[in-house]
Write a protein that holds these residues in place. Structure first.
Motif, PDB file in Angstrom:
ATOM      1  N   GLY A  68       8.234  20.807  20.370  1.00 36.35           N
ATOM      2  CA  GLY A  68       7.933  22.306  21.163  1.00 36.35           C
ATOM      3  C   GLY A  68       6.232  21.742  20.590  1.00 36.35           C
ATOM      4  O   GLY A  68       5.112  22.565  20.831  1.00 36.35           O
ATOM      5  N   ASN A  93       3.349  21.257  23.897  1.00 36.21           N
ATOM      6  CA  ASN A  93       2.873  22.180  24.729  1.00 36.21           C
ATOM      7  C   ASN A  93       2.670  21.580  26.744  1.00 36.21           C
ATOM      8  O   ASN A  93       2.128  20.706  26.173  1.00 36.21           O
ATOM      9  CB  ASN A  93       1.806  22.697  24.340  1.00 36.21           C
ATOM     10  N   SER A 124       0.757  21.884  29.936  1.00 35.07           N
ATOM     11  CA  SER A 124      -0.158  23.274  30.873  1.00 35.07           C
ATOM     12  C   SER A 124      -0.430  22.630  32.036  1.00 35.07           C
ATOM     13  O   SER A 124      -0.266  21.412  31.964  1.00 35.07           O
ATOM     14  CB  SER A 124      -1.091  23.484  30.061  1.00 35.07           C
ATOM     15  N   GLY A 145       2.420  27.485  32.419  1.00 36.04           N
ATOM     16  CA  GLY A 145       2.913  26.185  30.888  1.00 36.04           C
ATOM     17  C   GLY A 145       3.448  26.050  30.490  1.00 36.04           C
ATOM     18  O   GLY A 145       4.950  27.389  31.153  1.00 36.04           O
ATOM     19  N   ALA A 183       6.430  24.924  26.898  1.00 39.08           N
ATOM     20  CA  ALA A 183       6.721  24.519  25.337  1.00 39.08           C
ATOM     21  C   ALA A 183       8.525  23.686  25.712  1.00 39.08           C
ATOM     22  O   ALA A 183       9.555  23.983  26.306  1.00 39.08           O
ATOM     23  CB  ALA A 183       6.865  25.355  23.947  1.00 39.08           C
ATOM     24  N   THR A 184       8.375  22.725  25.262  1.00 40.91           N
ATOM     25  CA  THR A 184       9.184  21.168  25.045  1.00 40.91           C
ATOM     26  C   THR A 184      10.394  22.287  23.879  1.00 40.91           C
ATOM     27  O   THR A 184       9.494  22.712  23.025  1.00 40.91           O
ATOM     28  CB  THR A 184       9.262  20.121  25.136  1.00 40.91           C
ATOM     29  N   PHE A 233      11.830  20.640  29.612  1.00 36.56           N
ATOM     30  CA  PHE A 233      10.694  21.691  29.403  1.00 36.56           C
ATOM     31  C   PHE A 233      10.996  22.110  30.877  1.00 36.56           C
ATOM     32  O   PHE A 233      11.431  21.309  31.932  1.00 36.56           O
ATOM     33  CB  PHE A 233       9.096  21.520  29.261  1.00 36.56           C
TER      34      PHE A 233
END
Length: 65
Positions: free
Chosen positions: A41, A43, A45, A52, A54-55, A61
């Motif tokens: 989770g 982030n 960017s 961007g 989220a993992t 990612f």
């Protein structure tokens, strides 16, 4: 001679545009530095863009352009 230079400049311009037009991606894995556990989770960017991601649960990612 002038026609060859003009053609070469146009060709160079087209090649430069196509090089920047290619889509690409950035992928990786985020892990906790102390424990080595994946961070779910988090982030990601890219500054200056709207890109961007989220993992996932495994910390992986993928940011695609």
């Amino acid at each position: 001679m002038e026609m060859k230079i003009t053609f070469a400049l146009i060709l160079l311009f087209v090649l430069c545009i196509s090089a920047f037009a290619d889509g690409g991606s950035i992928a990786g894995k985020i892990i906790d530095m102390r424990t080595g556990e994946p961070l779910a989770g988090a982030n990601i960017s890219i500054e200056g863009t709207g890109l961007g991601a989220a993992t996932g649960l495994d910390g992986d990612f993928n940011v695609a352009a």
